[in-house]
Scaffold this motif. Structure first.
Motif, PDB file in Angstrom:
ATOM      1  N   GLU A  69       0.826  -1.208   0.000  1.00 29.18           N
ATOM      2  CA  GLU A  69       0.000   0.000   0.000  1.00 29.18           C
ATOM      3  C   GLU A  69       0.864   1.263   0.000  1.00 29.18           C
ATOM      4  OE1 GLU A  69      -3.180   1.413   3.126  1.00 29.18           O
ATOM      5  OE2 GLU A  69      -3.643  -0.632   2.468  1.00 29.18           O
ATOM      6  N   ALA A  70       1.913   1.272   0.823  1.00 28.54           N
ATOM      7  CA  ALA A  70       2.794   2.441   0.905  1.00 28.54           C
ATOM      8  C   ALA A  70       3.575   2.632  -0.386  1.00 28.54           C
ATOM      9  CB  ALA A  70       3.747   2.287   2.088  1.00 28.54           C
ATOM     10  N   ARG A  71       3.954   1.537  -1.036  1.00 32.61           N
ATOM     11  CA  ARG A  71       4.698   1.622  -2.305  1.00 32.61           C
ATOM     12  C   ARG A  71       3.840   2.292  -3.376  1.00 32.61           C
ATOM     13  NH1 ARG A  71       6.252  -3.884  -3.772  1.00 32.61           N
ATOM     14  NH2 ARG A  71       7.889  -3.641  -2.236  1.00 32.61           N
ATOM     15  N   ALA A  72       2.552   2.090  -3.297  1.00 36.46           N
ATOM     16  CA  ALA A  72       1.640   2.656  -4.290  1.00 36.46           C
ATOM     17  C   ALA A  72       1.517   4.173  -4.181  1.00 36.46           C
ATOM     18  CB  ALA A  72       0.265   2.018  -4.141  1.00 36.46           C
ATOM     19  N   HIS A  73       2.000   4.758  -3.089  1.00 43.87           N
ATOM     20  CA  HIS A  73       1.889   6.212  -2.903  1.00 43.87           C
ATOM     21  C   HIS A  73       2.906   7.008  -3.697  1.00 43.87           C
ATOM     22  CE1 HIS A  73      -0.252   5.222   1.060  1.00 43.87           C
ATOM     23  NE2 HIS A  73      -1.165   5.637   0.199  1.00 43.87           N
ATOM     24  N   GLY A  74       3.811   6.356  -4.391  1.00 43.34           N
ATOM     25  CA  GLY A  74       4.728   7.094  -5.261  1.00 43.34           C
ATOM     26  C   GLY A  74       6.177   7.018  -4.842  1.00 43.34           C
ATOM     27  N   ASP A  75       6.881   8.118  -4.973  1.00 38.19           N
ATOM     28  CA  ASP A  75       8.331   8.228  -4.775  1.00 38.19           C
ATOM     29  C   ASP A  75       8.771   7.578  -3.462  1.00 38.19           C
ATOM     30  OD1 ASP A  75      10.981   8.925  -4.796  1.00 38.19           O
ATOM     31  OD2 ASP A  75      10.642  11.063  -4.433  1.00 38.19           O
ATOM     32  N   LEU A  76       9.545   6.489  -3.591  1.00 39.40           N
ATOM     33  CA  LEU A  76       9.948   5.721  -2.411  1.00 39.40           C
ATOM     34  C   LEU A  76      11.033   6.410  -1.599  1.00 39.40           C
ATOM     35  CD1 LEU A  76       9.968   2.082  -3.834  1.00 39.40           C
ATOM     36  CD2 LEU A  76       8.134   3.310  -2.662  1.00 39.40           C
ATOM     37  N   SER A  77      11.808   7.292  -2.192  1.00 36.78           N
ATOM     38  CA  SER A  77      12.913   7.933  -1.466  1.00 36.78           C
ATOM     39  C   SER A  77      12.417   8.873  -0.365  1.00 36.78           C
ATOM     40  CB  SER A  77      13.822   8.692  -2.434  1.00 36.78           C
ATOM     41  OG  SER A  77      13.108   9.761  -3.040  1.00 36.78           O
ATOM     42  N   GLU A  78      11.223   9.430  -0.546  1.00 34.09           N
ATOM     43  CA  GLU A  78      10.683  10.349   0.462  1.00 34.09           C
ATOM     44  C   GLU A  78       9.364   9.842   1.049  1.00 34.09           C
ATOM     45  OE1 GLU A  78      10.441  14.299  -1.080  1.00 34.09           O
ATOM     46  OE2 GLU A  78      12.503  14.244  -1.820  1.00 34.09           O
ATOM     47  N   ASN A  79       9.138   8.563   0.964  1.00 33.50           N
ATOM     48  CA  ASN A  79       7.874   7.978   1.404  1.00 33.50           C
ATOM     49  C   ASN A  79       8.064   7.384   2.801  1.00 33.50           C
ATOM     50  OD1 ASN A  79       5.610   6.388   1.816  1.00 33.50           O
ATOM     51  ND2 ASN A  79       5.420   5.830  -0.345  1.00 33.50           N
ATOM     52  N   PHE A  80       7.701   8.149   3.826  1.00 33.37           N
ATOM     53  CA  PHE A  80       7.873   7.715   5.214  1.00 33.37           C
ATOM     54  C   PHE A  80       7.084   6.441   5.507  1.00 33.37           C
ATOM     55  CE2 PHE A  80       6.323   7.596   9.594  1.00 33.37           C
ATOM     56  CZ  PHE A  80       7.532   7.495  10.262  1.00 33.37           C
ATOM     57  N   GLU A  81       5.849   6.371   4.998  1.00 27.65           N
ATOM     58  CA  GLU A  81       5.019   5.195   5.250  1.00 27.65           C
ATOM     59  C   GLU A  81       5.683   3.923   4.712  1.00 27.65           C
ATOM     60  OE1 GLU A  81       3.626   7.966   3.833  1.00 27.65           O
ATOM     61  OE2 GLU A  81       2.416   8.685   5.506  1.00 27.65           O
ATOM     62  N   TYR A  82       6.314   4.031   3.528  1.00 28.72           N
ATOM     63  CA  TYR A  82       6.989   2.884   2.935  1.00 28.72           C
ATOM     64  C   TYR A  82       8.145   2.426   3.822  1.00 28.72           C
ATOM     65  CZ  TYR A  82       9.890   0.128  -0.201  1.00 28.72           C
ATOM     66  OH  TYR A  82      10.651  -0.863  -0.736  1.00 28.72           O
ATOM     67  N   HIS A  83       8.969   3.363   4.263  1.00 29.20           N
ATOM     68  CA  HIS A  83      10.119   3.003   5.095  1.00 29.20           C
ATOM     69  C   HIS A  83       9.681   2.426   6.447  1.00 29.20           C
ATOM     70  CE1 HIS A  83      13.042   4.477   2.257  1.00 29.20           C
ATOM     71  NE2 HIS A  83      12.349   5.598   2.144  1.00 29.20           N
ATOM     72  N   ALA A  84       8.627   2.992   7.027  1.00 25.94           N
ATOM     73  CA  ALA A  84       8.110   2.487   8.303  1.00 25.94           C
ATOM     74  C   ALA A  84       7.532   1.082   8.126  1.00 25.94           C
ATOM     75  CB  ALA A  84       7.049   3.434   8.855  1.00 25.94           C
ATOM     76  N   ALA A  85       6.814   0.866   7.039  1.00 28.57           N
ATOM     77  CA  ALA A  85       6.226  -0.452   6.778  1.00 28.57           C
ATOM     78  C   ALA A  85       7.326  -1.489   6.539  1.00 28.57           C
ATOM     79  CB  ALA A  85       5.280  -0.380   5.581  1.00 28.57           C
ATOM     80  N   LYS A  86       8.358  -1.120   5.792  1.00 23.54           N
ATOM     81  CA  LYS A  86       9.483  -2.036   5.556  1.00 23.54           C
ATOM     82  C   LYS A  86      10.192  -2.373   6.862  1.00 23.54           C
ATOM     83  CE  LYS A  86      11.660  -3.008   2.184  1.00 23.54           C
ATOM     84  NZ  LYS A  86      11.859  -4.230   1.450  1.00 23.54           N
ATOM     85  N   ARG A  87      10.377  -1.366   7.715  1.00 28.38           N
ATOM     86  CA  ARG A  87      11.041  -1.595   8.998  1.00 28.38           C
ATOM     87  C   ARG A  87      10.216  -2.554   9.865  1.00 28.38           C
ATOM     88  NH1 ARG A  87      12.598   3.204  10.138  1.00 28.38           N
ATOM     89  NH2 ARG A  87      10.608   3.934  10.917  1.00 28.38           N
ATOM     90  N   GLU A  88       8.904  -2.359   9.898  1.00 26.89           N
ATOM     91  CA  GLU A  88       8.043  -3.247  10.683  1.00 26.89           C
ATOM     92  C   GLU A  88       8.067  -4.664  10.126  1.00 26.89           C
ATOM     93  OE1 GLU A  88       3.399  -3.664  12.085  1.00 26.89           O
ATOM     94  OE2 GLU A  88       4.161  -1.682  11.559  1.00 26.89           O
ATOM     95  N   LYS A  89       8.046  -4.800   8.811  1.00 29.95           N
ATOM     96  CA  LYS A  89       8.119  -6.116   8.166  1.00 29.95           C
ATOM     97  C   LYS A  89       9.440  -6.808   8.524  1.00 29.95           C
ATOM     98  CE  LYS A  89       8.818  -8.077   3.598  1.00 29.95           C
ATOM     99  NZ  LYS A  89      10.236  -8.323   3.835  1.00 29.95           N
ATOM    100  N   ASN A  90      10.536  -6.075   8.456  1.00 36.04           N
ATOM    101  CA  ASN A  90      11.853  -6.648   8.780  1.00 36.04           C
ATOM    102  C   ASN A  90      11.962  -7.033  10.254  1.00 36.04           C
ATOM    103  OD1 ASN A  90      12.663  -6.400   6.132  1.00 36.04           O
ATOM    104  ND2 ASN A  90      13.694  -4.436   6.452  1.00 36.04           N
ATOM    105  N   GLN A  91      11.381  -6.230  11.137  1.00 39.36           N
ATOM    106  CA  GLN A  91      11.397  -6.559  12.567  1.00 39.36           C
ATOM    107  C   GLN A  91      10.602  -7.835  12.832  1.00 39.36           C
ATOM    108  OE1 GLN A  91       9.915  -2.885  14.233  1.00 39.36           O
ATOM    109  NE2 GLN A  91      11.984  -2.119  14.646  1.00 39.36           N
ATOM    110  N   ASN A  92       9.482  -7.992  12.153  1.00 32.01           N
ATOM    111  CA  ASN A  92       8.679  -9.205  12.312  1.00 32.01           C
ATOM    112  C   ASN A  92       9.463 -10.423  11.828  1.00 32.01           C
ATOM    113  OD1 ASN A  92       6.114 -10.613  12.899  1.00 32.01           O
ATOM    114  ND2 ASN A  92       6.123 -10.976  10.685  1.00 32.01           N
ATOM    115  N   GLU A  93      10.095 -10.323  10.674  1.00 28.67           N
ATOM    116  CA  GLU A  93      10.871 -11.448  10.139  1.00 28.67           C
ATOM    117  C   GLU A  93      12.053 -11.776  11.057  1.00 28.67           C
ATOM    118  OE1 GLU A  93       9.879 -13.371   7.617  1.00 28.67           O
ATOM    119  OE2 GLU A  93       8.118 -12.064   7.535  1.00 28.67           O
ATOM    120  N   SER A  94      12.664 -10.764  11.619  1.00 26.69           N
ATOM    121  CA  SER A  94      13.779 -10.966  12.544  1.00 26.69           C
ATOM    122  C   SER A  94      13.312 -11.698  13.798  1.00 26.69           C
ATOM    123  CB  SER A  94      14.405  -9.626  12.905  1.00 26.69           C
ATOM    124  OG  SER A  94      15.447  -9.789  13.817  1.00 26.69           O
ATOM    125  N   ARG A  95      12.163 -11.313  14.312  1.00 27.36           N
ATOM    126  CA  ARG A  95      11.608 -11.956  15.503  1.00 27.36           C
ATOM    127  C   ARG A  95      11.285 -13.428  15.211  1.00 27.36           C
ATOM    128  NH1 ARG A  95      11.286 -12.082  21.061  1.00 27.36           N
ATOM    129  NH2 ARG A  95       9.273 -12.882  21.684  1.00 27.36           N
TER     130      ARG A  95
END
Length: 166
Positions: A34-60
Motif C-alpha cells: 500500500e505504501a509503495r503505491a503512494h509514489g516516490d519511495l525515497s521520500e515515502n515515510f510510510e513505505y520506510h516504516a512499513a518495511k522496517r516493521e516487516k523486517n522486525q517481524n521477520e527478525s523476531r
C-alpha cells in the motif's frame, strides 16, 4: 546461549511464530504494498516504516525459530514440598526483615518488575529444590551474599505469562 525451556514455553513460542507468520506477516506485506503505491519511495515515510516493521517481524520469527532449534527442554514439575519452576514462593529476607513473593520461571520469562525471577538468577538458583522452613544462602556476587528463609510454596503453573520480548 542455549535457553532452557519448559513445554509451556515451547508452546507459547510456537504460537507466537504461527501468529507472526499467519497474521502479522500478511499485514506487513499489505502495508508495504500500500505504501509503495503512494509514489516516490525515497521520500515515502510510510513505505520506510512499513518495511522496517516487516523486517522486525521477520527478525523476531528467525530469533524464535533459532531459540526453539537450540533449546534444552526441561521439566516444570517438582515435588509438592520443594521450590520448582512455576512455583510462587514467599521468602523472608533476613537483612530487610521483610517477606517478598516471587514466581520462579525460566530465563525467557524472567521479569523482575513483576517479581518473576529466573532459575538462572542468583536468587532463583539458590532457592530451587529447597523446602519450606529452610534457610538458604544467596550469593549475589563475589563480595555480597545474604540469607532468605522459604516461608511458603504455591504451585502456580499458569499459561498467562508472556515470553519476554527481545
Amino acid at each position: 546461549m542455549r535457553e532452557k525451556l519448559t513445554k509451556t514455553d515451547v508452546e507459547k513460542i510456537q504460537a507466537e511464530i504461527e501468529h507472526r507468520k499467519l497474521v502479522v506477516r500478511p499485514e506487513c506485506l499489505e502495508a508495504v504494498k500500500e505504501a509503495r503505491a503512494h509514489g516516490d519511495l525515497s521520500e515515502n515515510f510510510e513505505y520506510h516504516a512499513a518495511k522496517r516493521e516487516k523486517n522486525q517481524n521477520e527478525s523476531r520469527i528467525r530469533y524464535l525459530e533459532n531459540m526453539l532449534k537450540n533449546a534444552i527442554l526441561i521439566s516444570d514439575t517438582s515435588r509438592e514440598d520443594e521450590v520448582g519452576i512455576n512455583n510462587t514462593v514467599t521468602l523472608y529476607m533476613e537483612d530487610d526483615d521483610e517477606e517478598e513473593v516471587y514466581k520462579l520461571v525460566t530465563s525467557i520469562r524472567g521479569n523482575s518488575m513483576h517479581n518473576m525471577i529466573s532459575t538462572e538468577s542468583p536468587l532463583g538458583k539458590a532457592i530451587l529444590r529447597h523446602k519450606v522452613g529452610e534457610r538458604v544462602l544467596v550469593k549475589a556476587s563475589d563480595t555480597y551474599s545474604y540469607y532468605v528463609v522459604i516461608k511458603k510454596i504455591e504451585n502456580t503453573s499458569d499459561f498467562g505469562d508472556e515470553i519476554r520480548k527481545f
